[in-house]
Write an enzyme that holds these catalytic residues in place. Structure first.
Site, PDB file in Angstrom:
ATOM      1  CE1 TYR A  35       9.949 -43.723  27.965  1.00 33.88           C
ATOM      2  CE2 TYR A  35      12.213 -43.855  27.205  1.00 33.88           C
ATOM      3  CZ  TYR A  35      11.298 -43.608  28.217  1.00 33.88           C
ATOM      4  OH  TYR A  35      11.735 -43.271  29.461  1.00 33.88           O
ATOM      5  CE  LYS A 149      12.502 -47.092  28.803  1.00 36.69           C
ATOM      6  NZ  LYS A 149      12.905 -46.232  29.904  1.00 36.69           N
ATOM      7  CD  GLU A 181      10.599 -46.342  38.910  1.00 32.53           C
ATOM      8  OE1 GLU A 181      11.387 -47.072  38.297  1.00 32.53           O
ATOM      9  OE2 GLU A 181       9.525 -45.944  38.420  1.00 32.53           O
ATOM     10  CG  LEU A 205      10.586 -49.190  33.602  1.00 28.81           C
ATOM     11  CD1 LEU A 205       9.308 -49.006  32.779  1.00 28.81           C
ATOM     12  CD2 LEU A 205      11.736 -48.472  32.916  1.00 28.81           C
TER      13      LEU A 205
HETATM   14  C1  LIG Z   1      11.568 -44.491  35.835  1.00 21.28           C
HETATM   15  C2  LIG Z   1      12.655 -45.432  35.451  1.00 21.28           C
HETATM   16  N1  LIG Z   1      12.943 -46.478  36.230  1.00 21.28           N
HETATM   17  C3  LIG Z   1      13.925 -47.345  35.952  1.00 21.28           C
HETATM   18  C4  LIG Z   1      14.704 -47.191  34.805  1.00 21.28           C
HETATM   19  C5  LIG Z   1      15.805 -48.178  34.495  1.00 21.28           C
HETATM   20  O1  LIG Z   1      15.461 -49.010  33.430  1.00 21.28           O
HETATM   21  P1  LIG Z   1      16.573 -49.714  32.532  1.00 21.28           P
HETATM   22  O2  LIG Z   1      17.516 -50.395  33.452  1.00 21.28           O
HETATM   23  O3  LIG Z   1      15.809 -50.677  31.698  1.00 21.28           O
HETATM   24  O4  LIG Z   1      17.245 -48.631  31.740  1.00 21.28           O
HETATM   25  C6  LIG Z   1      14.438 -46.132  33.930  1.00 21.28           C
HETATM   26  C7  LIG Z   1      15.235 -45.968  32.720  1.00 21.28           C
HETATM   27  O5  LIG Z   1      15.127 -45.045  31.978  1.00 21.28           O
HETATM   28  C8  LIG Z   1      13.391 -45.231  34.247  1.00 21.28           C
HETATM   29  O6  LIG Z   1      13.110 -44.187  33.452  1.00 21.28           O
END
Ligand SMILES: Cc1ncc(COP(=O)(O)O)c(C=O)c1O
Length: 293
Positions: A35, A149, A181, A205
């Protein structure tokens, strides 16, 4: 129900109440899907190409056929945005491997299921930005492909709930004593004026917001380093931030009940928050001008 208004399912727009996916969809049976979340400000999508590029990478890594070209995705999203009653939106693109008799092995002819829906985008309220948020820490016990993701989010949900149970906003994760993270965000640390973050790897991610923050820091000449960060460096940091499409850049001012630095958002956070808001406004104005042309 959280989802609002009209959704796009497998080629058609329809009210969310009418959208149906068969129970044998592999998204339901195995969490076998990926997603994206594209933030939308005043009906202007933010970093849409970067989000679509990450979707393409997630699909390729999951070996799910991308059902649409980049151009088709770029066409569906504004149509969906225009059908909602609210201006600031969180547009979710969900793609599963499709519907098939239950079997772990990939079905030969499955057609990916595509859902695009929009929720109101709720950015952190001013008071939270000014005060900062609480976080807890936990061992990162997720799988080793956190760069995908994936809709298989039970690991993230269990970890996020730990912070909910503690009355905190996020769960910051440590794997083998190193910062990775957070349950739904990336993490930055500031030590002696230097912005630090773990480098991209299979363990985090690759956040679109993370990239924006890096670009803004580089553009403003702020010192920045990517390297492994120990638990001691996290706990002894002057500042800790989380970043994501919905949280933007948010200061963490308490970690496991102890103050981070001086227990309030620090000077580097204030700079980055301002840069991020200015950048957002610039993107929004340019998008509005393009829409009006
Ligand atoms: C596990 C994880 N890490 C990092 C992020 C941050 O990603 P983004 O800045 O693209 O929203 C998300 C966002 O949902 C996430 O679920």
């Amino acid at each position: 129900m959280n989802a609002s208004g009209i959704v796009f399912l497998n080629g058609s727009f329809m009210p969310v109440e009418e959208a149906r996916v068969p129970v044998l969809d592999r998204g339901f049976i195995f969490g076998d899907g990926v997603y994206e979340l594209v933030p939308v400000y005043s009906r202007v999508p933010f970093r849409i190409d970067e989000h679509l590029a990450r979707l393409e990478r997630s699909l390729a890594a999951a070996r799910i056929r991308d059902p649409y070209s980049r151009a088709r995705w770029r066409d569906i999203i504004p149509q969906l945005i225009a059908k909602q009653a609210f201006e600031d939106q969180a547009v979710y693109l969900q793609v599963t491997r499709g519907v098939a008799r239950r079997d772990h092995a990939f079905p030969k002819d499955a057609v990916p299921t595509v859902l695009v829906m929009s929720n109101p985008l709720l950015c952190p309220p001013r008071e939270l930005v000014e005060r900062g948020a609480a976080a807890v820490t936990a061992a990162d016990d997720r799988w080793l492909r956190c760069d995908i993701k994936s809709t298989s989010l039970i690991g993230n949900c269990l970890l996020r709930q730990l912070s909910v149970d503690a009355g905190a906003l996020e769960t910051i994760l440590l794997r083998d004593g190193r910062l990775t993270e957070a349950s739904a965000s990336n993490v930055f640390v500031v030590r002696r004026g230097v912005i630090l973050s773990p480098p991209k790897s299979n363990l985090i991610l690759p956040g679109i917001t993370y990239d924006v923050v890096i670009e803004l820091a580089q553009g403003a000449g702020l010192p920045l380093e990517f390297r492994d960060l120990s638990e001691a460096e996290l706990r002894g940091a002057d500042e800790v931030w989380v970043t994501s499409s919905s949280k933007e850049v948010l200061a963490i001012t308490s970690l496991d009940g102890k103050p981070v630095g001086e227990g309030k958002p620090g000077p580097v956070f204030h700079t980055m928050f301002r840069l991020y808001q200015e950048f957002k406004q610039k993107v929004m104005r340019a998008g509005k001008a393009r829409q009006a042309a």
